[in-house]
Design a protein around this motif. Sequence first.
Motif, short mmCIF file in Angstrom:
data_model
loop_
_atom_site.label_atom_id
_atom_site.label_comp_id
_atom_site.label_asym_id
_atom_site.label_seq_id
_atom_site.Cartn_x
_atom_site.Cartn_y
_atom_site.Cartn_z
N ARG A 14 0.84 -1.20 0.00
CA ARG A 14 0.00 0.00 0.00
C ARG A 14 0.87 1.25 0.00
O ARG A 14 0.61 2.22 -0.73
CB ARG A 14 -0.93 0.00 1.21
CG ARG A 14 -2.01 -1.07 1.17
CD ARG A 14 -3.08 -0.83 2.21
NE ARG A 14 -2.62 -0.97 3.59
CZ ARG A 14 -2.63 -2.09 4.27
NH1 ARG A 14 -3.09 -3.22 3.70
NH2 ARG A 14 -2.21 -2.14 5.53
N GLY A 15 1.90 1.24 0.82
CA GLY A 15 2.78 2.41 0.90
C GLY A 15 3.51 2.69 -0.39
O GLY A 15 3.84 3.85 -0.69
N SER A 16 3.75 1.66 -1.18
CA SER A 16 4.53 1.84 -2.42
C SER A 16 3.74 2.55 -3.52
O SER A 16 4.33 3.02 -4.50
CB SER A 16 5.01 0.48 -2.93
OG SER A 16 3.93 -0.29 -3.43
N VAL A 17 2.41 2.63 -3.38
CA VAL A 17 1.60 3.23 -4.45
C VAL A 17 0.77 4.41 -3.95
O VAL A 17 -0.12 4.89 -4.64
CB VAL A 17 0.67 2.18 -5.09
CG1 VAL A 17 1.46 1.13 -5.83
CG2 VAL A 17 -0.24 1.52 -4.04
N LEU A 18 1.09 4.92 -2.78
CA LEU A 18 0.28 6.00 -2.20
C LEU A 18 0.31 7.30 -3.00
O LEU A 18 -0.59 8.12 -2.88
CB LEU A 18 0.73 6.29 -0.76
CG LEU A 18 0.06 5.47 0.34
CD1 LEU A 18 0.63 5.86 1.69
CD2 LEU A 18 -1.45 5.68 0.33
N ASP A 19 1.35 7.49 -3.81
CA ASP A 19 1.44 8.73 -4.59
C ASP A 19 0.52 8.73 -5.81
O ASP A 19 0.36 9.77 -6.45
CB ASP A 19 2.88 8.96 -5.05
CG ASP A 19 3.80 9.35 -3.90
OD1 ASP A 19 3.29 9.95 -2.93
OD2 ASP A 19 4.99 9.04 -3.96
N ARG A 20 -0.08 7.59 -6.14
CA ARG A 20 -0.92 7.52 -7.33
C ARG A 20 -2.36 7.96 -7.03
O ARG A 20 -3.34 7.30 -7.36
CB ARG A 20 -0.91 6.11 -7.91
CG ARG A 20 0.46 5.61 -8.33
CD ARG A 20 1.13 6.53 -9.34
NE ARG A 20 0.34 6.67 -10.55
CZ ARG A 20 0.49 5.91 -11.63
NH1 ARG A 20 1.40 4.97 -11.64
NH2 ARG A 20 -0.26 6.10 -12.69
N THR A 21 -2.50 9.10 -6.36
CA THR A 21 -3.83 9.57 -5.95
C THR A 21 -4.71 9.96 -7.13
O THR A 21 -5.92 10.12 -6.97
CB THR A 21 -3.71 10.76 -5.00
OG1 THR A 21 -2.98 11.82 -5.65
CG2 THR A 21 -2.99 10.38 -3.72
N ASP A 22 -4.13 10.11 -8.31
CA ASP A 22 -4.93 10.49 -9.49
C ASP A 22 -5.94 9.40 -9.85
O ASP A 22 -6.94 9.69 -10.51
CB ASP A 22 -4.01 10.76 -10.69
CG ASP A 22 -3.07 9.60 -10.97
OD1 ASP A 22 -2.21 9.33 -10.11
OD2 ASP A 22 -3.21 8.96 -12.02
N VAL A 23 -5.71 8.15 -9.40
CA VAL A 23 -6.65 7.09 -9.75
C VAL A 23 -8.01 7.30 -9.10
O VAL A 23 -9.02 6.78 -9.58
CB VAL A 23 -6.11 5.69 -9.37
CG1 VAL A 23 -4.79 5.42 -10.03
CG2 VAL A 23 -5.99 5.54 -7.86
N LEU A 24 -8.06 8.07 -8.01
CA LEU A 24 -9.34 8.32 -7.35
C LEU A 24 -10.32 8.98 -8.30
O LEU A 24 -11.47 8.56 -8.43
CB LEU A 24 -9.13 9.20 -6.10
CG LEU A 24 -8.31 8.58 -4.97
CD1 LEU A 24 -7.95 9.63 -3.94
CD2 LEU A 24 -9.07 7.43 -4.32
#
Length: 343
Positions: A14-24
Motif C-alpha cells: 500500500r505504501g509503495s503506491v500511495l502517490d498515485r492519488t490520481d486514480v481516485l
Amino acid sequence: MINETALLESQTLRGSVLDRTDVLDRVKALSLLPDGMHVTTAMVASYFDVGLEAIKSLVKDHRTELEASGYRLLTGEELRSFKNLSGIQSRTRSLALFPRRAVLNIAMLLRDSDVARQVRVYLLDMEYLARTQPVENPAPADTASLDAHIDQRITHILGKTVVPLFNALIETSGEHRRELTALRAGVQHIERRLQQHHTRLQRLEAPREGRPLAGVMAAMDAMNGREFEEHVARLLRRDGCTNVVVQGGGRDRGIDITALTADGRRIVVQCKRFAPHLSITSPELQKFLGAAKVLHDSEVALFVATCPFTRDALNIAAESDITAVHRGMLEEWSAGAVLTVLE
C-alpha cells in the motif's frame, strides 16, 4: 500481475503506491473541502458509498498507518484556524481531515465497497502498465533531430531568461523604455519562428517514427495527473505555442495550463485523467467555461480528456467555442496530428 486483494493484506505494498492519488478521480470524482486539499469523514464515506461507521471503524483499526498518510484530527485552536482559513461554518469541536493520500489509503483497506475495489483494480492496472512498458533506446542523432534539439534549447533560453530580463528592464527604465520594448518584441518574434521551425521538423519525423496509436494511449494511461499535464504541455510546445506554463496545485482557478499560440492568442487548458469508461459531463464543461472565459479571458480554450464527452457536454463546448479534445482526438494529437484551433 498482483491481485487487488494483496493491497488489503500488505501495508508495504500500500505504501509503495500511495502517490498515485490520481486514480481516485479516474474511478469517481472526489469532492474536496474549500481548501482544495482535504475531505471529511462524511465525504470519504460518500465517495466509497458506505456508512460513516465503516470509515470510523477503519480509522480506529489503522490509525497509525492513516496518520502516516496525512490523516489528522483537528481540535482547539488548530481547528478554529482551519475553519477561518477554509471558510467552514460549523460548531463541531473536532474535525477529521483526510488528504487525497489518506483517501487512497482507505481505498486499499476498505473491503465492503465496490468503489474501493475499482480503485484497487485500476491502481494495480496502472502500476502494471508503468512497470512493463518497454524502454525505448534513443535513435541515432541525425541533422533534423539535432536542429530540433537546438531550436528547443534556444527557445527555452529566450522564453525563460532573455524575455523576463527585458521585462524587468522595461519596468525599471523610463528613458529607454521604447527601445527595450521594441527589442523584446524582436526576441519574442525569433522565439516564435524557432518554435514553428521545430514544429515543422516534428511533423516531418512523425511518419518515420510510426508509433502505434494504442501505444500512445497506453503510455498516457500509465501517467499520473501531473505527468499528463506535462504531456499536454509538450504537445502545445510541439505545435508552436509559447509561454507554456503548467499551473499545478490547488490554486489554479480551474486551469491546468496557460500558453500563447504561435500568433499570440491566449490559451487555457483543462486536463482530465479519467478512466476510458467514464465521461466528461456538462457541469464540468460549465465550470471550465467560467474559468476560461471569465477569470482568464482566453481566446483559445481546450478541455483535454482521456475519456469521451457526453452529448450535453459536447453541445456546451460547441456553443461556447471550447475545443473538446476527447480520447480519440487526443490519441491522434499525441501521434503527430495538429489541433485545427492551434494552426
